[in-house]
Scaffold this motif. Structure first.
Motif, PDB file in Angstrom:
ATOM      1  N   PRO A 134       0.676  -1.222  -0.073  1.00 20.27           N
ATOM      2  CA  PRO A 134       0.095   0.039  -0.219  1.00 20.27           C
ATOM      3  C   PRO A 134       0.959   1.368   0.309  1.00 20.27           C
ATOM      4  N   SER A 135       0.585   2.128  -0.860  1.00 20.65           N
ATOM      5  CA  SER A 135       1.136   3.415  -1.068  1.00 20.65           C
ATOM      6  C   SER A 135       1.083   4.443   0.365  1.00 20.65           C
ATOM      7  N   HIS A 136       0.131   4.304   1.308  1.00 21.55           N
ATOM      8  CA  HIS A 136      -0.134   5.127   2.123  1.00 21.55           C
ATOM      9  C   HIS A 136       0.500   4.625   3.430  1.00 21.55           C
ATOM     10  N   ALA A 137       1.420   3.741   3.589  1.00 17.47           N
ATOM     11  CA  ALA A 137       2.123   3.369   4.614  1.00 17.47           C
ATOM     12  C   ALA A 137       2.913   4.521   5.117  1.00 17.47           C
ATOM     13  N   LYS A 138       2.715   4.651   6.570  1.00 16.36           N
ATOM     14  CA  LYS A 138       3.477   5.828   7.272  1.00 16.36           C
ATOM     15  C   LYS A 138       4.066   5.207   8.649  1.00 16.36           C
ATOM     16  N   TRP A 139       5.393   5.916   8.810  1.00 12.82           N
ATOM     17  CA  TRP A 139       6.228   5.563   9.959  1.00 12.82           C
ATOM     18  C   TRP A 139       5.095   5.293  11.235  1.00 12.82           C
ATOM     19  N   GLY A 140       5.424   4.361  11.987  1.00 10.05           N
ATOM     20  CA  GLY A 140       4.832   4.194  13.310  1.00 10.05           C
ATOM     21  C   GLY A 140       3.465   4.192  13.413  1.00 10.05           C
ATOM     22  N   ASP A 141       3.000   3.754  12.149  1.00  9.60           N
ATOM     23  CA  ASP A 141       1.381   3.232  12.003  1.00  9.60           C
ATOM     24  C   ASP A 141       1.385   1.756  12.541  1.00  9.60           C
ATOM     25  N   ARG A 142       0.642   1.675  13.641  1.00  9.51           N
ATOM     26  CA  ARG A 142       0.361   0.472  14.344  1.00  9.51           C
ATOM     27  C   ARG A 142      -1.044  -0.189  14.038  1.00  9.51           C
ATOM     28  N   GLU A 143      -1.978   0.941  13.864  1.00  8.33           N
ATOM     29  CA  GLU A 143      -3.399   0.547  14.008  1.00  8.33           C
ATOM     30  C   GLU A 143      -3.950   0.176  12.654  1.00  8.33           C
ATOM     31  N   HIS A 144      -3.322   0.299  11.138  1.00  5.90           N
ATOM     32  CA  HIS A 144      -3.818  -0.040  10.152  1.00  5.90           C
ATOM     33  C   HIS A 144      -3.036  -1.334   9.751  1.00  5.90           C
ATOM     34  N   LEU A 145      -3.785  -2.552   9.750  1.00  6.83           N
ATOM     35  CA  LEU A 145      -3.244  -3.642   9.329  1.00  6.83           C
ATOM     36  C   LEU A 145      -3.429  -4.013   7.881  1.00  6.83           C
ATOM     37  N   SER A 146      -2.586  -4.787   7.358  1.00  2.00           N
ATOM     38  CA  SER A 146      -2.686  -5.117   5.867  1.00  2.00           C
ATOM     39  C   SER A 146      -2.365  -6.562   5.655  1.00  2.00           C
ATOM     40  N   GLU A 147      -3.212  -7.561   5.247  1.00  2.00           N
ATOM     41  CA  GLU A 147      -2.844  -8.748   4.930  1.00  2.00           C
ATOM     42  C   GLU A 147      -1.954  -8.857   3.384  1.00  2.00           C
TER      43      GLU A 147
END
Length: 301
Positions: A134-147
């Motif tokens: 995913p292009s919108h990955a951000k540093w420190g993002d623990r909430e949004h999970l991606s299979e």
């Protein structure tokens, strides 16, 4: 639990998007380090006569052109230029594909002159799967999970493990049990030993045991894939892998740096947030009480 759900749970274990951002940064950073610090000889191939070029199988199938001064230089420039925006998350898919294509050619150039390294297999897999994240990955993002990210990193993890496992298979394929019973470690230490390993030459039995130990280690590495539900155990095994490579580096100066970068996808890098770290440092400085100013000495006239 059905077999299908177990397989899906293994291959599609959700991963926080923060890990994707961290791995993009590490991958781009390594590309900038490799050409001048880790494998500078690749850039030197721009001066090598074309008659010495013996392309890998993939270089013959595509087919890829014989390296020249401008082809090697241009490949490096494209590779470095694409790595910067990708590592900072600017159109990471577009620049990720450009980087992968350039690095693919870079590896063909590196391994088509008589010596083929296997340390970059996992890293090549990492560059490929990062193009699909995913292009919108951000540093420190623990909430949004991606299979999807979990599937991609699982492929990288498998590539990392295969680097070890197939290395053991190659030893048996070309040397049989003679490799484990030979003096290959003795030869390696004589050729490129350090102060940390030269003393082992006085104990040949220890080197013999170490050779068998390395084969056992390489054959057992797939275990790390199947303990994914027990994260502390998995992290401990990965830490052992890093310690193993540190020992090899101290002993004979071989580092496997691209392999170590790819192996970082096992780790919870989503916990790293550079902005949060800088914010805490600023808050800590503001919270510190101002230092008392020492009175200036007084002198009588």
């Amino acid at each position: 639990m059905s077999v299908r759900s177990a397989v899906n749970g293994f291959f599609f274990e959700p991963v926080p998007l923060g890990r994707v951002a961290a791995m993009r940064f590490l991958a781009g950073l390594y590309v900038w380090i490799e050409w001048w610090a880790y494998m500078p000889f690749i850039f030197g191939h721009r001066f090598v006569p074309g008659e010495l070029y013996q392309p890998l199988f993939v270089g013959r199938v595509l087919p890829l052109p014989t390296p020249t001064y401008w082809l090697v230089t241009g490949t490096l420039i494209v590779m470095l230029a694409a790595a910067v925006p990708m590592m900072f998350g600017y159109r990471p898919k577009l620049f990720g594909w450009i980087l992968f294509a350039a690095y693919f050619e870079w590896m063909v150039i590196a391994n088509s002159y008589g010596k083929v390294d296997h340390a970059s297999f996992g890293f090549m897999t990492l560059l490929l799967v990062l193009c699909l994240m995913p292009s919108h990955a951000k540093w420190g993002d623990r909430e949004h999970l991606s299979e999807r990210a979990g599937w991609g990193f699982k492929l990288v993890q498998i590539a990392v493990v295969l680097t070890y496992f197939l290395s053991a298979w190659a030893k048996f394929r070309y040397g049989g049990f003679d490799w484990a019973n030979s003096g290959v470690f003795t030869w390696a230490i004589i050729r490129r030993g350090t102060v940390f390993s030269d003393w082992m030459l006085d104990f040949p039995w220890l080197l013999h045991v170490a050779q068998w130990g390395m084969i056992a280690f390489e054959l057992l590495t797939p275990v790390v894939l199947f303990v994914y539900k027990w994260k502390r155990v998995q992290y401990a095994i990965v830490a052992f892998f890093y310690c193993f490579h540190l020992t090899v580096f101290l002993a004979i100066g071989i580092s496997f740096l691209p392999h170590l970068v790819a192996m970082a996808c096992f780790l919870p890098l989503e916990r790293i947030d550079p902005k949060a770290i800088l914010r805490r440092l600023k808050d800590r400085r503001r919270a510190e009480p101002p230092k008392a100013r020492e009175p200036e000495p007084q002198f009588d006239a």
